[in-house]
Scaffold this motif. Sequence first.
Motif, mmCIF file in Angstrom:
data_model
loop_
_atom_site.group_PDB
_atom_site.id
_atom_site.type_symbol
_atom_site.label_atom_id
_atom_site.label_comp_id
_atom_site.label_asym_id
_atom_site.label_seq_id
_atom_site.Cartn_x
_atom_site.Cartn_y
_atom_site.Cartn_z
ATOM 1 N N LEU A 1 10.447 8.141 -2.227
ATOM 2 C CA LEU A 1 10.282 7.318 -3.429
ATOM 3 C C LEU A 1 9.532 8.084 -4.519
ATOM 4 C CD1 LEU A 1 9.467 3.947 -1.664
ATOM 5 C CD2 LEU A 1 11.473 4.392 -3.099
ATOM 6 N N ALA A 2 8.506 8.836 -4.129
ATOM 7 C CA ALA A 2 7.743 9.621 -5.105
ATOM 8 C C ALA A 2 8.627 10.685 -5.755
ATOM 9 C CB ALA A 2 6.529 10.253 -4.430
ATOM 10 N N ARG A 3 9.481 11.324 -4.966
ATOM 11 C CA ARG A 3 10.389 12.337 -5.532
ATOM 12 C C ARG A 3 11.401 11.692 -6.480
ATOM 13 N NH1 ARG A 3 9.602 14.625 -0.367
ATOM 14 N NH2 ARG A 3 11.440 13.653 0.540
ATOM 15 N N VAL A 4 11.939 10.554 -6.090
ATOM 16 C CA VAL A 4 12.904 9.870 -6.953
ATOM 17 C C VAL A 4 12.222 9.443 -8.255
ATOM 18 C CG1 VAL A 4 14.380 7.835 -7.202
ATOM 19 C CG2 VAL A 4 14.396 9.121 -5.064
ATOM 20 N N ALA A 5 10.983 8.974 -8.160
ATOM 21 C CA ALA A 5 10.250 8.544 -9.353
ATOM 22 C C ALA A 5 10.065 9.686 -10.352
ATOM 23 C CB ALA A 5 8.891 7.968 -8.956
ATOM 24 N N LEU A 6 9.977 10.915 -9.855
ATOM 25 C CA LEU A 6 9.782 12.073 -10.722
ATOM 26 C C LEU A 6 11.075 12.636 -11.282
ATOM 27 C CD1 LEU A 6 7.103 14.055 -8.702
ATOM 28 C CD2 LEU A 6 6.770 12.769 -10.829
ATOM 29 N N THR B 1 9.996 -1.188 -6.555
ATOM 30 C CA THR B 1 10.305 -2.129 -5.474
ATOM 31 C C THR B 1 9.928 -1.526 -4.129
ATOM 32 O OG1 THR B 1 12.123 -3.093 -6.732
ATOM 33 C CG2 THR B 1 12.166 -3.426 -4.347
ATOM 34 N N GLY B 2 10.291 -0.279 -3.915
ATOM 35 C CA GLY B 2 9.972 0.393 -2.660
ATOM 36 C C GLY B 2 8.473 0.554 -2.460
ATOM 37 N N PHE B 3 7.765 0.960 -3.527
ATOM 38 C CA PHE B 3 6.310 1.115 -3.408
ATOM 39 C C PHE B 3 5.625 -0.229 -3.150
ATOM 40 C CE2 PHE B 3 6.771 5.161 -6.001
ATOM 41 C CZ PHE B 3 6.490 5.993 -4.936
ATOM 42 N N GLU B 4 6.092 -1.267 -3.817
ATOM 43 C CA GLU B 4 5.510 -2.592 -3.599
ATOM 44 C C GLU B 4 5.699 -3.039 -2.153
ATOM 45 O OE1 GLU B 4 5.999 -7.247 -4.995
ATOM 46 O OE2 GLU B 4 7.174 -5.713 -6.014
ATOM 47 N N LEU B 5 6.890 -2.867 -1.623
ATOM 48 C CA LEU B 5 7.152 -3.260 -0.240
ATOM 49 C C LEU B 5 6.355 -2.404 0.746
ATOM 50 C CD1 LEU B 5 10.946 -3.993 -0.570
ATOM 51 C CD2 LEU B 5 9.145 -5.654 -0.058
ATOM 52 N N LEU B 6 6.218 -1.130 0.453
ATOM 53 C CA LEU B 6 5.377 -0.271 1.292
ATOM 54 C C LEU B 6 3.939 -0.794 1.316
ATOM 55 C CD1 LEU B 6 6.380 3.426 0.535
ATOM 56 C CD2 LEU B 6 5.957 2.471 2.776
ATOM 57 N N ALA B 7 3.405 -1.076 0.138
ATOM 58 C CA ALA B 7 2.019 -1.550 0.043
ATOM 59 C C ALA B 7 1.828 -2.872 0.793
ATOM 60 C CB ALA B 7 1.614 -1.708 -1.426
ATOM 61 N N GLY C 1 -1.307 3.155 -5.960
ATOM 62 C CA GLY C 1 -1.544 4.191 -6.960
ATOM 63 C C GLY C 1 -0.263 4.595 -7.676
ATOM 64 N N GLN C 2 0.818 4.721 -6.921
ATOM 65 C CA GLN C 2 2.107 5.067 -7.533
ATOM 66 C C GLN C 2 2.591 3.933 -8.448
ATOM 67 O OE1 GLN C 2 4.195 7.688 -7.700
ATOM 68 N NE2 GLN C 2 2.712 8.960 -6.643
ATOM 69 N N LEU C 3 2.397 2.700 -8.018
ATOM 70 C CA LEU C 3 2.787 1.555 -8.847
ATOM 71 C C LEU C 3 2.016 1.580 -10.173
ATOM 72 C CD1 LEU C 3 3.058 -1.287 -6.211
ATOM 73 C CD2 LEU C 3 4.904 -0.452 -7.674
ATOM 74 N N THR C 4 0.737 1.855 -10.091
ATOM 75 C CA THR C 4 -0.099 1.923 -11.298
ATOM 76 C C THR C 4 0.376 3.053 -12.192
ATOM 77 O OG1 THR C 4 -1.973 1.058 -10.035
ATOM 78 C CG2 THR C 4 -2.473 2.156 -12.128
ATOM 79 N N LYS C 5 0.671 4.183 -11.608
ATOM 80 C CA LYS C 5 1.153 5.342 -12.365
ATOM 81 C C LYS C 5 2.489 5.019 -13.053
ATOM 82 C CE LYS C 5 2.412 10.157 -11.490
ATOM 83 N NZ LYS C 5 2.532 11.166 -10.433
ATOM 84 N N LEU D 1 3.464 2.288 -14.249
ATOM 85 C CA LEU D 1 3.306 1.360 -15.369
ATOM 86 C C LEU D 1 3.452 2.071 -16.702
ATOM 87 C CD1 LEU D 1 0.346 -0.896 -14.187
ATOM 88 C CD2 LEU D 1 2.746 -1.568 -14.474
ATOM 89 N N THR D 2 3.154 3.364 -16.721
ATOM 90 C CA THR D 2 3.254 4.143 -17.964
ATOM 91 C C THR D 2 4.522 4.974 -18.030
ATOM 92 O OG1 THR D 2 1.990 5.958 -16.983
ATOM 93 C CG2 THR D 2 0.731 4.276 -18.203
ATOM 94 N N ASP D 3 5.438 4.763 -17.080
ATOM 95 C CA ASP D 3 6.693 5.517 -17.068
ATOM 96 C C ASP D 3 7.558 5.080 -18.239
ATOM 97 O OD1 ASP D 3 8.573 7.342 -15.917
ATOM 98 O OD2 ASP D 3 9.703 5.601 -15.192
ATOM 99 N N PRO D 4 8.011 6.047 -19.008
ATOM 100 C CA PRO D 4 8.850 5.697 -20.175
ATOM 101 C C PRO D 4 10.142 5.146 -19.692
ATOM 102 C CG PRO D 4 8.632 8.095 -20.006
ATOM 103 C CD PRO D 4 7.844 7.477 -18.902
#
Length: 183
Positions: free
Chosen positions: A137-142, A154-160, A174-178, A180-183
């Motif tokens: 998920l982190a790689r896809v987010a980048l 969605t994946g990070f929320e379910l993981l948490a 932390g990833q969810l918070t990060k 929030l500023t994704d363009p």
Amino acid sequence: MPRLLVVFLRDMNPQGDELGNRILTAIDEGNAAELQEIVGDVATFCFKEPAGQEFDQQSFELILTLMLQPQFLNLDGAYHLLLWFEYDWGALTQRQKQRLRERIEESYSRYRDWMSCFVLSSILGEYYCDPASFAILARVALSAEELPRALVPTGFELLARNTSDRALEEKSIGQLTKLLTDP
């Protein structure tokens, strides 16, 4: 999917697997409603509970193959077939789960149907719910395009929510918070 590919995939199964042929025909015709009906007909709906039988290997192989085919990746409603993995998670063998995770990572960013990305994020976050899925998920987010990347939260929320690993929960938040500023 070009007709030639459908013929090739059908030739992989010379015994004429009726289920495989139904799936291929539905995809060839762009018929997502038929995919939904097929999965409804064959799924055990065991979800995370052991199914008492293994996920059909021939169907599994066909779906993994389809997950790399442009016509399937571009199909509005491809998620109906992907939901079969959620519905019958308890029927998947450990080896099938490993191979599925690899294919999800390989194909995730290529789907054009937002629900397919949503389903794959859900599978990673809720069903795998482990550090390896966090990493995917982190790689896809980048690296992903906007549509697939938009479903990563969605994946990070379910993981948490589902992990018993406090460190993984905190990393997911932390990833969810990060994001929030994704363009």
